[in-house]
Write a protein that holds these residues in place. Structure first.
Motif, PDB file in Angstrom:
ATOM      1  N   UNK A 152       0.780  -1.234   0.000  1.00  0.00           N
ATOM      2  CA  UNK A 152       0.000   0.000   0.000  1.00  0.00           C
ATOM      3  C   UNK A 152       0.809   1.279   0.000  1.00  0.00           C
ATOM      4  N   UNK A 153       2.112   1.206  -0.255  1.00  0.00           N
ATOM      5  CA  UNK A 153       2.920   2.421  -0.216  1.00  0.00           C
ATOM      6  C   UNK A 153       2.687   3.279  -1.455  1.00  0.00           C
ATOM      7  N   UNK A 154       2.884   4.582  -1.294  1.00  0.00           N
ATOM      8  CA  UNK A 154       2.863   5.520  -2.409  1.00  0.00           C
ATOM      9  C   UNK A 154       4.243   5.508  -3.048  1.00  0.00           C
ATOM     10  N   UNK A 155       4.299   5.275  -4.342  1.00  0.00           N
ATOM     11  CA  UNK A 155       5.564   5.227  -5.063  1.00  0.00           C
ATOM     12  C   UNK A 155       5.620   6.359  -6.076  1.00  0.00           C
ATOM     13  N   UNK A 156       6.726   7.093  -6.080  1.00  0.00           N
ATOM     14  CA  UNK A 156       6.924   8.216  -6.993  1.00  0.00           C
ATOM     15  C   UNK A 156       8.041   7.879  -7.979  1.00  0.00           C
ATOM     16  N   UNK A 157       7.822   8.214  -9.249  1.00  0.00           N
ATOM     17  CA  UNK A 157       8.745   7.844 -10.322  1.00  0.00           C
ATOM     18  C   UNK A 157       9.142   9.073 -11.142  1.00  0.00           C
ATOM     19  N   UNK A 158      10.327   9.001 -11.743  1.00  0.00           N
ATOM     20  CA  UNK A 158      10.774  10.106 -12.584  1.00  0.00           C
ATOM     21  C   UNK A 158      10.311   9.947 -14.022  1.00  0.00           C
ATOM     22  N   UNK A 159       9.781   8.747 -14.367  1.00  0.00           N
ATOM     23  CA  UNK A 159       9.384   8.498 -15.753  1.00  0.00           C
ATOM     24  C   UNK A 159       8.308   7.421 -15.772  1.00  0.00           C
ATOM     25  N   UNK A 160       7.508   7.433 -16.809  1.00  0.00           N
ATOM     26  CA  UNK A 160       6.420   6.465 -16.943  1.00  0.00           C
ATOM     27  C   UNK A 160       6.913   5.030 -16.945  1.00  0.00           C
ATOM     28  N   UNK A 161       8.095   4.805 -17.498  1.00  0.00           N
ATOM     29  CA  UNK A 161       8.595   3.436 -17.632  1.00  0.00           C
ATOM     30  C   UNK A 161       9.781   3.131 -16.718  1.00  0.00           C
ATOM     31  N   UNK A 162      10.046   3.984 -15.743  1.00  0.00           N
ATOM     32  CA  UNK A 162      11.162   3.747 -14.818  1.00  0.00           C
ATOM     33  C   UNK A 162      11.003   2.400 -14.125  1.00  0.00           C
ATOM     34  N   UNK A 167      11.170   7.461  -4.846  1.00  0.00           N
ATOM     35  CA  UNK A 167      10.720   7.760  -3.486  1.00  0.00           C
ATOM     36  C   UNK A 167       9.528   6.863  -3.175  1.00  0.00           C
ATOM     37  N   UNK A 168       9.496   6.351  -1.957  1.00  0.00           N
ATOM     38  CA  UNK A 168       8.435   5.456  -1.518  1.00  0.00           C
ATOM     39  C   UNK A 168       7.996   5.869  -0.122  1.00  0.00           C
ATOM     40  N   UNK A 169       6.669   5.944   0.101  1.00  0.00           N
ATOM     41  CA  UNK A 169       6.149   6.384   1.394  1.00  0.00           C
ATOM     42  C   UNK A 169       5.096   5.406   1.895  1.00  0.00           C
ATOM     43  N   UNK A 170       5.356   4.877   3.078  1.00  0.00           N
ATOM     44  CA  UNK A 170       4.423   3.956   3.705  1.00  0.00           C
ATOM     45  C   UNK A 170       3.355   4.737   4.463  1.00  0.00           C
ATOM     46  N   UNK A 171       2.104   4.310   4.414  1.00  0.00           N
ATOM     47  CA  UNK A 171       1.051   4.996   5.177  1.00  0.00           C
ATOM     48  C   UNK A 171       1.366   4.996   6.666  1.00  0.00           C
ATOM     49  N   UNK A 185       4.831  14.024 -12.910  1.00  0.00           N
ATOM     50  CA  UNK A 185       4.550  13.598 -11.533  1.00  0.00           C
ATOM     51  C   UNK A 185       3.936  12.196 -11.513  1.00  0.00           C
ATOM     52  N   UNK A 186       4.735  11.232 -11.948  1.00  0.00           N
ATOM     53  CA  UNK A 186       4.276   9.849 -12.038  1.00  0.00           C
ATOM     54  C   UNK A 186       4.208   9.223 -10.650  1.00  0.00           C
ATOM     55  N   UNK A 187       3.077   8.607 -10.344  1.00  0.00           N
ATOM     56  CA  UNK A 187       2.914   7.999  -9.019  1.00  0.00           C
ATOM     57  C   UNK A 187       1.929   6.842  -9.096  1.00  0.00           C
ATOM     58  N   UNK A 188       2.003   5.972  -8.105  1.00  0.00           N
ATOM     59  CA  UNK A 188       1.111   4.823  -8.032  1.00  0.00           C
ATOM     60  C   UNK A 188       0.956   4.393  -6.575  1.00  0.00           C
ATOM     61  N   UNK A 189      -0.051   3.560  -6.334  1.00  0.00           N
ATOM     62  CA  UNK A 189      -0.252   2.944  -5.019  1.00  0.00           C
ATOM     63  C   UNK A 189      -0.027   1.452  -5.171  1.00  0.00           C
TER      64      UNK A 189
END
Length: 212
Positions: A152-162, A167-171, A185-189
């Motif tokens: 469930x962490x928030x993951x931040x990426x510098x590119x769509x295909x990285x 950076x990763x943030x745990x709730x 500002x690519x990101x995912x959960x």
């Protein structure tokens, strides 16, 4: 009474794109975060949402839209005091302007959307950037004692295909991540594990460009 502390000092992180990180006991006290978590609306009050690949993102989660750009979709007087105080304060205060100033360095007027999100076991959101009319996003987590193995962490990426997040943030319990929307500002959960003892819950704030 629960309210966000607009004097809180968040940590500015530049990579993979500028964002603010708030530790526990900054925006909310731990006691406030625990109270909000304990009174989080039952899952049946939230709408199950699933979108498959083929759009800008895919996800599986539960959501409840509370306020949408000047219009309340819930009755505050029917909510626990901690929630009604926090939500009314968010919408009626200068918090959104303070956040835009911190993130963007401007004083542009934005309209606020406020919603709850809940990712049950197996819930996720794919990598994406937000729609162009969005100015910022903020996730305020209500996940006391969240364990690393629960995902469930928030993951931040510098590119769509990285291949890997930068950076990763745990709730956590009142912890928060906020960022300005951009084309990079690519990101995912990450998916919540089947071993998670509780859903991944958060209060989401979205700022949109004012049409007035």
């Amino acid at each position: 009474m629960s309210e966000l502390d607009i004097t809180a000092t968040g940590t500015t992180v530049d990579k993979p794109f500028p964002h603010l990180v708030f530790a526990e006991d900054t925006l909310l006290t731990r006691a406030e975060a625990d109270q909000l978590t304990a009174t989080f609306p039952h899952w049946s009050a939230l709408t199950s949402s699933t979108r498959t690949q083929g759009s800008d993102k895919s996800y599986s989660m539960n959501t409840l839209l509370l306020h949408d750009r000047g219009r309340w979709l819930v009755r505050l007087e029917q909510l626990p005091d901690c929630w009604s105080n926090l939500l009314s304060g968010l919408v009626e205060s200068s918090y959104r302007d303070w956040l835009v100033s911190r993130l963007c360095g401007t004083h542009d007027r934005v309209e606020l959307e406020v919603r709850l999100s809940e990712y049950p076991r197996g819930g996720w959101m794919s990598r994406h950037t937000d729609r162009p009319d969005k100015v910022f996003s903020q996730n305020i987590y209500l996940c006391p004692e969240w364990q690393p193995t629960w995902g469930g962490e928030l993951r931040l990426y510098h590119h769509e295909t990285a291949a890997h997040p930068q950076a990763t943030y745990r709730p956590g319990a009142g912890t928060s991540v906020a960022f300005m929307r951009s084309d990079r500002s690519w990101h995912e959960v990450a998916a919540v594990s089947d071993t998670a003892a509780a859903p991944r819950r958060a209060l989401l704030l979205h700022g949109y460009r004012s049409t007035m």
